[in-house]
Design a protein around this motif. Sequence first.
Motif, PDB file in Angstrom:
ATOM      1  N   ALA A  50      -3.906 107.942  22.642  1.00  0.00           N
ATOM      2  CA  ALA A  50      -3.588 106.733  23.718  1.00  0.00           C
ATOM      3  C   ALA A  50      -3.420 104.970  22.775  1.00  0.00           C
ATOM      4  CB  ALA A  50      -5.305 106.462  24.725  1.00  0.00           C
ATOM      5  N   GLU A  51      -2.525 104.805  23.379  1.00  0.00           N
ATOM      6  CA  GLU A  51      -2.050 102.945  22.970  1.00  0.00           C
ATOM      7  C   GLU A  51      -1.825 102.547  23.638  1.00  0.00           C
ATOM      8  OE1 GLU A  51      -0.441 102.581  18.986  1.00  0.00           O
ATOM      9  OE2 GLU A  51       0.865 104.316  19.816  1.00  0.00           O
ATOM     10  N   GLU A  52      -1.611 101.123  23.477  1.00  0.00           N
ATOM     11  CA  GLU A  52      -1.176 100.600  24.415  1.00  0.00           C
ATOM     12  C   GLU A  52      -1.273  98.830  23.561  1.00  0.00           C
ATOM     13  OE1 GLU A  52       0.734  98.534  28.167  1.00  0.00           O
ATOM     14  OE2 GLU A  52      -1.226  99.303  28.723  1.00  0.00           O
ATOM     15  N   TRP A  53      -0.454  97.728  23.215  1.00  0.00           N
ATOM     16  CA  TRP A  53      -0.113  96.978  22.764  1.00  0.00           C
ATOM     17  C   TRP A  53       0.402  95.899  23.477  1.00  0.00           C
ATOM     18  CZ3 TRP A  53      -2.741  94.538  18.856  1.00  0.00           C
ATOM     19  CH2 TRP A  53      -2.365  93.669  18.092  1.00  0.00           C
ATOM     20  N   GLY A  57      -2.897  89.943  25.693  1.00  0.00           N
ATOM     21  CA  GLY A  57      -3.299  90.867  26.677  1.00  0.00           C
ATOM     22  C   GLY A  57      -4.285  92.691  25.773  1.00  0.00           C
ATOM     23  N   GLU A  58      -4.842  92.919  26.490  1.00  0.00           N
ATOM     24  CA  GLU A  58      -6.275  93.984  26.048  1.00  0.00           C
ATOM     25  C   GLU A  58      -5.349  94.981  25.225  1.00  0.00           C
ATOM     26  OE1 GLU A  58      -7.325  94.941  29.424  1.00  0.00           O
ATOM     27  OE2 GLU A  58      -9.555  94.031  29.582  1.00  0.00           O
ATOM     28  N   TYR A  79      -9.613  96.001  21.979  1.00  0.00           N
ATOM     29  CA  TYR A  79     -10.066  95.182  22.029  1.00  0.00           C
ATOM     30  C   TYR A  79     -10.009  94.892  23.287  1.00  0.00           C
ATOM     31  CZ  TYR A  79      -8.706  95.612  17.046  1.00  0.00           C
ATOM     32  OH  TYR A  79      -9.167  96.293  15.844  1.00  0.00           O
ATOM     33  N   PRO A  80     -10.849  94.269  23.894  1.00  0.00           N
ATOM     34  CA  PRO A  80     -11.181  93.913  25.492  1.00  0.00           C
ATOM     35  C   PRO A  80     -10.246  92.268  25.740  1.00  0.00           C
ATOM     36  CG  PRO A  80     -13.133  93.846  24.921  1.00  0.00           C
ATOM     37  CD  PRO A  80     -12.536  94.331  23.339  1.00  0.00           C
ATOM     38  N   GLU A  81     -10.100  91.764  24.670  1.00  0.00           N
ATOM     39  CA  GLU A  81      -9.364  90.026  24.634  1.00  0.00           C
ATOM     40  C   GLU A  81      -8.453  90.086  23.243  1.00  0.00           C
ATOM     41  OE1 GLU A  81     -12.681  87.391  24.346  1.00  0.00           O
ATOM     42  OE2 GLU A  81     -14.356  88.109  25.514  1.00  0.00           O
ATOM     43  N   TYR A  82      -7.619  89.434  23.585  1.00  0.00           N
ATOM     44  CA  TYR A  82      -6.790  89.861  22.573  1.00  0.00           C
ATOM     45  C   TYR A  82      -7.124  88.411  21.337  1.00  0.00           C
ATOM     46  CZ  TYR A  82      -1.931  88.315  20.424  1.00  0.00           C
ATOM     47  OH  TYR A  82      -1.045  87.820  19.550  1.00  0.00           O
ATOM     48  N   GLU A  86      -2.454  92.452  13.423  1.00  0.00           N
ATOM     49  CA  GLU A  86      -0.792  93.449  13.628  1.00  0.00           C
ATOM     50  C   GLU A  86      -1.362  94.401  14.817  1.00  0.00           C
ATOM     51  OE1 GLU A  86       1.668  93.440  11.383  1.00  0.00           O
ATOM     52  OE2 GLU A  86       1.064  91.611  10.989  1.00  0.00           O
ATOM     53  N   PRO A  87      -0.228  95.281  15.106  1.00  0.00           N
ATOM     54  CA  PRO A  87      -0.266  96.591  15.649  1.00  0.00           C
ATOM     55  C   PRO A  87      -1.057  97.651  15.047  1.00  0.00           C
ATOM     56  CG  PRO A  87       1.844  95.898  16.341  1.00  0.00           C
ATOM     57  CD  PRO A  87       0.923  94.965  14.877  1.00  0.00           C
ATOM     58  N   MET A  88      -1.704  98.052  15.837  1.00  0.00           N
ATOM     59  CA  MET A  88      -2.881  99.299  15.701  1.00  0.00           C
ATOM     60  C   MET A  88      -1.942 100.691  15.641  1.00  0.00           C
ATOM     61  SD  MET A  88      -6.134  98.410  17.784  1.00  0.00           S
ATOM     62  CE  MET A  88      -4.407  97.966  19.116  1.00  0.00           C
ATOM     63  N   ASP A  89      -2.388 101.300  13.757  1.00  0.00           N
ATOM     64  CA  ASP A  89      -1.981 102.498  14.125  1.00  0.00           C
ATOM     65  C   ASP A  89      -2.705 104.023  14.036  1.00  0.00           C
ATOM     66  OD1 ASP A  89       1.089 102.000  14.152  1.00  0.00           O
ATOM     67  OD2 ASP A  89       0.801 101.678  11.903  1.00  0.00           O
ATOM     68  N   LEU A  90      -2.532 104.937  14.435  1.00  0.00           N
ATOM     69  CA  LEU A  90      -3.322 106.227  13.646  1.00  0.00           C
ATOM     70  C   LEU A  90      -2.464 107.287  14.040  1.00  0.00           C
ATOM     71  CD1 LEU A  90      -6.288 106.111  16.998  1.00  0.00           C
ATOM     72  CD2 LEU A  90      -6.572 106.335  14.127  1.00  0.00           C
TER      73      LEU A  90
END
Length: 134
Positions: A50-53, A57-58, A79-82, A86-90
């Motif tokens: 699951a991901e959202e960037w 935002g969160e 991260y609940p606060e912006y 860099e974007p995260m990756d898995l």
Amino acid sequence: KEQGDVDSAIIDAATKHLAANNIRDQKANVTDVWNCDFDGDGKCEQLFKAEEWKENGENYCFLGYLAGENCQILSGCCYPEYKEREPMDLYPMVCDLSGKKQWQILVYKRCEYESFSVFQSESGNFSKNYEIIY
């Protein structure tokens, strides 16, 4: 994957994880689902990402394992606060590293740091065997 194509149990489990990490009032965006019989009982369990960037935002990116109603989060960041980052990756890879017909999940993670982790399946649950941070 389109959200409509994802099993609601996966979305619910991922959304609960977001709420536990102070990301509330939104459904999790499940982007990938892999089905595999990890424990050898003849039933498929699901590994999901699951991901959202969002700018300002969160943000989150995590990997979970769902077997029936048991959900286990294996790796990731929320991260609940912006914060500018860099974007995260898995990237997971399911394999038998030991050659003993036991599944392991090798995960590359780029979050606060970059790492490779190996998770071993034992009685339907995964535990982290080791992590290499670089």
